[in-house]
Scaffold this active site. Structure first.
Site, short mmCIF file in Angstrom:
data_model
loop_
_atom_site.label_atom_id
_atom_site.label_comp_id
_atom_site.label_asym_id
_atom_site.label_seq_id
_atom_site.Cartn_x
_atom_site.Cartn_y
_atom_site.Cartn_z
N HIS A 118 0.92 -1.00 0.04
CA HIS A 118 0.31 0.18 0.20
C HIS A 118 0.85 1.20 0.26
CE1 HIS A 118 -4.13 -1.46 1.58
NE2 HIS A 118 -3.46 -2.59 0.43
N HIS B 239 -10.11 -9.12 -7.16
CA HIS B 239 -11.52 -7.64 -7.31
C HIS B 239 -12.26 -7.87 -8.35
CE1 HIS B 239 -10.05 -4.43 -7.98
NE2 HIS B 239 -8.37 -4.69 -7.71
N HIS C 166 -13.30 -1.30 -5.49
CA HIS C 166 -12.65 -2.72 -4.01
C HIS C 166 -14.61 -2.62 -4.93
CE1 HIS C 166 -8.78 -3.28 -3.08
NE2 HIS C 166 -8.84 -3.23 -3.88
N GLU D 54 -4.54 -9.91 -11.46
CA GLU D 54 -3.10 -9.06 -10.53
C GLU D 54 -2.73 -9.21 -9.58
OE1 GLU D 54 -4.40 -5.94 -7.65
OE2 GLU D 54 -6.15 -5.89 -7.61
N ARG E 89 4.11 -6.27 -9.92
CA ARG E 89 2.81 -6.47 -10.30
C ARG E 89 2.03 -5.72 -11.19
NH1 ARG E 89 0.54 -4.61 -6.06
NH2 ARG E 89 0.29 -2.63 -6.81
N GLU F 189 -1.32 -5.54 -13.60
CA GLU F 189 -2.41 -5.46 -13.46
C GLU F 189 -3.68 -5.18 -13.79
OE1 GLU F 189 -4.09 -3.14 -10.17
OE2 GLU F 189 -6.21 -4.31 -10.13
N1 GLY Z 1 -5.39 -0.29 -6.74
C1 GLY Z 1 -6.06 -1.58 -5.39
C2 GLY Z 1 -5.74 -2.25 -6.54
O1 GLY Z 1 -5.12 -2.70 -6.65
O2 GLY Z 1 -6.60 -3.21 -6.00
MN MN Z 2 -6.88 -3.93 -7.97
MN MN Z 3 -4.26 -1.35 -8.48
#
Ligand code: GLY
Ligand code: MN
Ligand code: MN
Length: 465
Positions: free
Chosen positions: A247, A362, A369, A412, A433, A435
């Site tokens: 985060h 998600h 989210h 992701e 990461r 995503e």
């Molecule tokens: N940016 C928030 C997530 O990837 O869940």
């Molecule tokens: Mn996300």
């Molecule tokens: Mn994200």
């Protein structure tokens, strides 16, 4: 105020909701309050997603009341020249029915007077539980006024129901209008990632010092330039080891030649979020170990993409990801085969968790989210029990949601390698990461965020230009 979808779209949603309220039902949906940031300075206002879904109305201090017969009343700020000089034009209750397609509108100042009357003789009152601070006690006050009239023959609602259960299910399936906005949001965000990548390489080539905030500014510039109202969430721009902090936020750390940069950023457009992560070499060229790990994460994302289609379970992309990552971690020597065994053992013992500690997906929609149950409604109540191999905790595995066309989710996967004695030094402090945002289709999924390159070759080519 700018209802961007045709007003009959919101009217249709209200009618679909009304039909689920049951005989004598009444739904109460407030928008979000304005929130103070410091002293007399407020945060940028953001409407409540449920309220917006049903009205397209973005002003604060507004409520929607809807009956099971489909009658609706909007309560909103009254016209007030002095307030409008300071705070901006208000739609006002006189113009609201025509502008928003609601049947009736009243000043929000009459809410406390009208709600007891609207609640009288209803059987059930629906509202979003545990979302709006103070709503429950305000409702209690209105209900106590209805109860005081019972001796005159009034009926007081005897049921309170959570409106989120109905609205979450509706919002989980995106309609054509929503998908069009989400495609555009993802396209804008992809363009912003491209600009940030290019700026990083360009500044380093020119010998200029680059900091995380330089790239953050580039993202914001591109979002706003295309009409996005604000970022959908706090952008992550993480240089080097900062990428291992899940985060982390865009801060001031220097971005150094030879490091990777992880950017997780997406714009919000007309109430809909996008959510994209790319990880790239600051100077435009991956080193050997960076490339090895990057290729592994990308392969795991490809496996997730292949597992995403109508009829699959929500957990299928995650399981596909974990299998590819686990095998790759063994092959690269990040996990010790001689101690841990094969890929099935790594999965069963959750040994990969040291490097991959979050889920792969998600829901995505109005909220980054987004709402929507992750449990399959047709199999609710079914579960199996197991012990977590690491914590020993008893886990109830419920039947995972079956994916259907029109749902939108992120894919992701990542790997986060902190420096440790039992980890090969070449991989220390690398966080990756990747995503993308996927619309589920009957045949597979549509990746709506792929206007920004994702392969090693394409990222290097982009950053060389
Ligand atoms: N940016 C928030 C997530 O990837 O869940
Ligand atoms: Mn996300
Ligand atoms: Mn994200």
């Amino acid at each position: 105020m700018n209802p961007l979808a045709p007003t009959d779209l919101y009217a249709q949603r209200r009618q679909r909701l009304a039909a689920q309220l049951g005989p004598g039902g009444l739904a109460i949906i407030p928008t979000s309050p304005e929130r103070s940031r410091n002293r007399d300075n407020d945060h940028l206002y953001r409407h409540d997603s449920y309220f917006y879904y049903l009205t397209g109305f973005t002003e604060p201090n507004a409520w929607l009341v809807l009956t099971s017969e489909g009658h609706c009343t909007l309560f909103c700020n009254p016209k007030d020249l002095e307030r409008e000089i300071w705070d901006g034009i208000r739609l006002g209750p006189e113009a609201a029915p025509r502008a928003l397609g609601v049947e009736a509108a009243s000043s929000v100042q009459t809410l406390d007077e009208q709600l007891p009357r609207l609640l009288e003789n209803r059987h059930a009152v629906w509202y979003p539980f545990a979302i709006h601070a103070g709503l429950e006690s305000r409702l209690e006050g209105w209900l106590s006024q209805v109860r005081a009239r019972v001796r005159f023959g009034a009926v007081c609602p005897d049921q309170q129901r959570d409106l989120c259960a109905l609205l979450d299910e509706m919002r989980l399936f995106k309609d054509a209008h929503e998908l069009a906005v989400m495609r555009r949001a993802a396209q804008i965000s992809a363009g912003a990632h491209i600009r940030a990548m290019q700026l990083s390489a360009r500044m380093l080539r020119a010998g200029e010092p680059v900091r995380e905030y330089h790239l953050d500014a580039e993202l914001l510039h591109e979002f706003r330039r295309h009409g996005s109202q604000h970022p959908a969430y706090g952008s992550i721009v993480a240089a080097g080891a900062n990428a291992c902090v899940l985060h982390y936020r865009a801060d001031a750390a220097p971005i150094r030649d030879g490091e990777l940069v992880l950017i997780d950023a997406g714009c919000e457009l007309d109430g809909y979020a996008s959510d994209i992560t790319r990880t790239f070499p600051a100077n435009g060229r991956f080193s050997g170990p960076q490339r090895d790990l990057y290729e592994l994460v990308l392969a795991s994302q490809n496996a997730a993409v292949a597992a995403t289609r109508a009829g699959a379970r929500f957990t299928d992309p995650h399981e596909a990801t974990v299998r590819v990552l686990s095998q790759g971690l063994l092959d690269l020597g990040l996990l010790d085969k001689s101690k841990l065994g094969g890929v099935d053992d790594v999965i069963a013992q959750r040994s990969y968790f040291k490097f991959y500690m979050h889920r792969t997906s998600h829901w995505l929609g109005m909220d980054v989210h987004d709402c929507g149950s992750y449990v399959e409604p047709s199999e609710i109540g079914q579960f199996s029990e197991r012990r977590d191999p690491v914590s020993g905790e008893l886990i109830k595995d419920r039947a995972s949601r079956i994916l259907r066309a029109g749902m939108v989710l992120t894919l992701e996967p990542g790997l986060y390698v902190r420096a440790a004695d039992d980890v090969p030094g070449a991989f220390h402090n690398i966080g990756i990461r990747i995503e993308d945002d996927a619309i589920v289709t009957e045949q597979g999924c549509e990746l709506i965020s792929r206007d920004v390159p994702v392969t090693v070759a394409d990222i290097e080519a982009l950053m060389a230009g």
